[in-house]
Design a protein around this motif. Structure first.
Motif, PDB file in Angstrom:
ATOM      1  N   ASN A   1       0.811  -1.233   0.000  1.00 19.00           N
ATOM      2  CA  ASN A   1       0.000   0.000   0.000  1.00 19.00           C
ATOM      3  C   ASN A   1       0.839   1.276   0.000  1.00 19.00           C
ATOM      4  N   MET A   2       1.920   1.274  -0.778  1.00 24.27           N
ATOM      5  CA  MET A   2       2.740   2.480  -0.920  1.00 24.27           C
ATOM      6  C   MET A   2       2.336   3.232  -2.194  1.00 24.27           C
ATOM      7  N   ASN A   3       2.801   4.453  -2.307  1.00 22.55           N
ATOM      8  CA  ASN A   3       2.596   5.256  -3.504  1.00 22.55           C
ATOM      9  C   ASN A   3       3.640   4.833  -4.541  1.00 22.55           C
ATOM     10  N   ILE A   4       3.204   4.153  -5.623  1.00 27.76           N
ATOM     11  CA  ILE A   4       4.203   3.624  -6.564  1.00 27.76           C
ATOM     12  C   ILE A   4       4.784   4.719  -7.457  1.00 27.76           C
ATOM     13  N   ALA A   5       4.109   5.875  -7.517  1.00 30.24           N
ATOM     14  CA  ALA A   5       4.634   6.969  -8.342  1.00 30.24           C
ATOM     15  C   ALA A   5       5.738   7.748  -7.627  1.00 30.24           C
ATOM     16  N   GLU A   6       5.812   7.622  -6.293  1.00 28.96           N
ATOM     17  CA  GLU A   6       6.796   8.362  -5.498  1.00 28.96           C
ATOM     18  C   GLU A   6       8.062   7.534  -5.330  1.00 28.96           C
ATOM     19  N   LYS A   7       9.162   8.014  -5.958  1.00 27.57           N
ATOM     20  CA  LYS A   7      10.421   7.273  -5.887  1.00 27.57           C
ATOM     21  C   LYS A   7      11.541   8.115  -5.302  1.00 27.57           C
ATOM     22  N   ARG A   8      11.221   9.344  -4.855  1.00 26.99           N
ATOM     23  CA  ARG A   8      12.283  10.263  -4.423  1.00 26.99           C
ATOM     24  C   ARG A   8      12.526  10.234  -2.919  1.00 26.99           C
ATOM     25  N   VAL A   9      11.540   9.755  -2.146  1.00 28.03           N
ATOM     26  CA  VAL A   9      11.688   9.749  -0.686  1.00 28.03           C
ATOM     27  C   VAL A   9      11.465   8.333  -0.150  1.00 28.03           C
ATOM     28  N   PRO A  10      12.073   7.995   0.993  1.00 32.01           N
ATOM     29  CA  PRO A  10      11.842   6.668   1.598  1.00 32.01           C
ATOM     30  C   PRO A  10      10.376   6.495   1.988  1.00 32.01           C
ATOM     31  N   GLN A  11       9.878   5.265   1.884  1.00 32.86           N
ATOM     32  CA  GLN A  11       8.516   4.952   2.317  1.00 32.86           C
ATOM     33  C   GLN A  11       8.548   3.702   3.188  1.00 32.86           C
TER      34      GLN A  11
END
Length: 559
Positions: free
Chosen positions: A240-250
């Motif tokens: 359930n992470m944001n797959i479009a966000e690759k710039r910050v740790p999740q």
């Protein structure tokens, strides 16, 4: 198979009552044993395999003996390899009535329907023990390695690897059947091997998948580098992470059924130069035996912890590096006192294992819910015993001391090299030495080291240089034997299988309290503790070497 379905079958047939059913469910959660083993322990059935005729009876299906059965190629060809593996289905006969199959999970009605639809044939169910069906399936259609090759070939044929995909394209690819099956197979294989962590690591020219077993990292056969994005996106979708966000740790979480076990995985992403690195921390409840007896402690340490956790107040600290098993030890200690007349509270980052009867609070620094803030709130919750995941700062240390001095037992962890070091660490944080001396009951330092594989264990003569590193000379040894693992299939040629603890217990007696109050350095406290009978980590390591549990190399590595 689903344990609740099995229990319902035994209830409906009058073989157990509701009270015994509740006990069996509790035993499954606590021990991680298979239900057939527990039913045998409770004398509901004589042997583990007696469960299968009862299932056959319930499903109005026949039993078949597969021990000497070798399916002919024309019979195997009736179910494609991918479909057979997906549904755990082994064809055993075909006649005018239809195709007879054995399933790894015969209680899953959907599998029969899917096979009927996919093959266009009438499917007849037969029953055989699941482990026999699994073995025959692997022999007939190839094991996990062959399954991975099939999926990778399928992925290769449909990949063009051009351009930067959009978020919608990524999500569609991450949810495609081959990617789903590949990721599931990687997780299944790693968890079956007993992995504690699974690493997905993109580099410029390749994409590595590694998993940690017994503290050592092993590499899987790597997929092609252009599959990194869809595989990583699949894991992000599952957690359930944001797959479009690759710039910050999740951070995320995956809860998945692997075989009969529910496995909880904590997921962490890290942006790197060549894409996101993802690590899954596997929290497999059945893989952790939360009992002090199972931790392999020396008798005096076991007895001391048992007595200490029953004290009305004070602080007990477990210390060691990350992954040394500190949390497991403290949970095992809590389990000893998890009774109806005790209020137990824990503050953790994150909560690793759900335990009935204990109020567990996840710390969240992002919203200001720190250990110290949770600990303050705990004191208004009328607790008897408190577990604080880690004493990280002066504020947490002071509240823990205050809690212990006002009639609560506090259990916690610190990151120090040895037990005496924990005392000076608390003082270095800024706590008053006399308060540390008054509240601290004991410190347990520990390490986890690998044990020699029992299947390839052999004795050998170590060379003089290795003995010198260990601090013993050959003339002191007498008739003591040393052992090592030669490497076999059972331990993946490593020579090690499983882990056990090394322990160093510092009992805070009056002479030690005087030294703490006088701000004595760690080396003085350690020397005094040894005079008073403390066994150091190295000495406990030597005991494990002489008992044949581990090797010289492992003890040198961790002490």
């Amino acid at each position: 198979m689903d344990n609740s379905q099995l229990i319902d079958i035994f209830l409906n047939r009058g073989l157990i009552d509701q009270y015994l059913a509740d006990d069996i469910i509790q035993e499954i959660e606590n021990s991680g044993k298979e239900i057939s083993e527990i039913l045998s322990d409770y004398d509901v059935i004589q042997e583990k395999d007696d469960i299968w005729p009862i299932i056959a009876n319930e499903l109005s299906a026949g039993m078949v003996d597969l021990n000497n059965f070798e399916p002919p190629p024309e019979l195997l060809a009736m179910i494609p390899a991918g479909l057979a593996r997906l549904h755990g289905a082994l064809p055993v006969n075909v006649d005018s009535e239809g195709l007879t199959v054995c399933l790894v999970d015969p209680l899953n009605p959907q599998a029969i329907e899917d096979l009927r639809f996919g093959l266009g044939k009438e499917i007849i169910l037969a029953i055989a023990p699941d482990y026999v069906v699994e073995k025959k399936l692997a022999d007939a259609y190839g094991g996990e390695g062959q399954a991975m090759d099939d999926i990778l070939n399928q992925l290769e044929s449909g990949a063009d690897g051009t351009g930067e995909p959009s978020a919608q394209d990524l999500e569609a690819e991450a949810n495609s059947a081959p990617i789903i099956r590949y990721v599931d197979l990687v997780l299944y294989q790693a968890i079956n091997e007993g992995a504690s962590d699974i690493h997905f690591e993109p580099f410029e020219a390749d994409f590595k998948i590694r998993y940690r077993v017994d503290g050592a990292l092993y590499e899987m056969a790597p997929p092609p580098v252009h599959l990194a994005l869809p595989i990583l996106s699949r894991i992000k979708v599952m957690s359930n992470m944001n797959i479009a966000e690759k710039r910050v740790p999740q951070d995320g979480r995956i809860v998945k059924h692997i075989g009969e076990k529910q496995v909880d995985m904590r997921v962490s992403t890290l942006p790197t130069q060549h894409g996101e690195s993802i690590v899954l921390r596997v929290l497999d409840r059945s893989n952790v035996n939360l009992s002090l007896e199972a931790l392999g402690m020396p008798d005096d340490v076991f007895k001391y912890i048992n007595e200490t956790v029953r004290k009305p107040n004070g602080i007990f600290i477990c210390t060691g590096p990350t992954g040394a098993g500190k949390t497991t030890t403290l949970y095992a200690a809590l389990k000893e006192i998890n009774t109806i007349d005790s209020k137990l509270l824990t503050a953790e980052d994150p909560v690793e294992y759900d335990v009935d009867g204990i109020i567990q609070v996840p710390v969240n620094e992002g919203i200001g819910l720190s250990f110290s803030r949770v600990l303050r709130a705990f004191l208004r919750q009328d607790p008897d015993r408190i577990l604080v995941g880690e004493i990280r700062d002066l504020d947490t240390a002071q509240i823990a001391i205050q809690a212990s001095l006002t009639g609560h037992l506090v259990l916690s962890t610190l990151h120090t090299n040895d037990a005496p070091g924990a005392v000076t660490r608390l003082v270095d944080m800024g706590t008053e030495p006399f308060l540390v001396a008054a509240s601290l009951e004991g410190v347990l330092a520990q390490r986890l080291l690998r044990t020699i594989c029992k299947d390839c264990k052999a004795s050998y003569e170590p060379n003089e240089a290795l003995l010198n590193q260990l601090g013993v000379s050959s003339h002191e040894l007498g008739d003591k034997e040393f052992h090592t693992g030669k490497g076999c299939d059972s331990c993946d040629q490593s020579g090690y299988k499983g882990r056990r603890g090394l322990f160093e217990l510092l009992d805070i007696t009056d002479p030690i309290r005087d030294l703490i109050t006088d701000r004595a350095p760690t080396v003085v406290i350690k020397q005094k503790a040894i005079e008073l009978g403390m066994e150091t980590l190295r000495e406990d390591g030597l005991r494990n070497i002489y008992d044949g549990n581990t090797t010289i190399e492992e003890v040198l590595k961790y002490t």
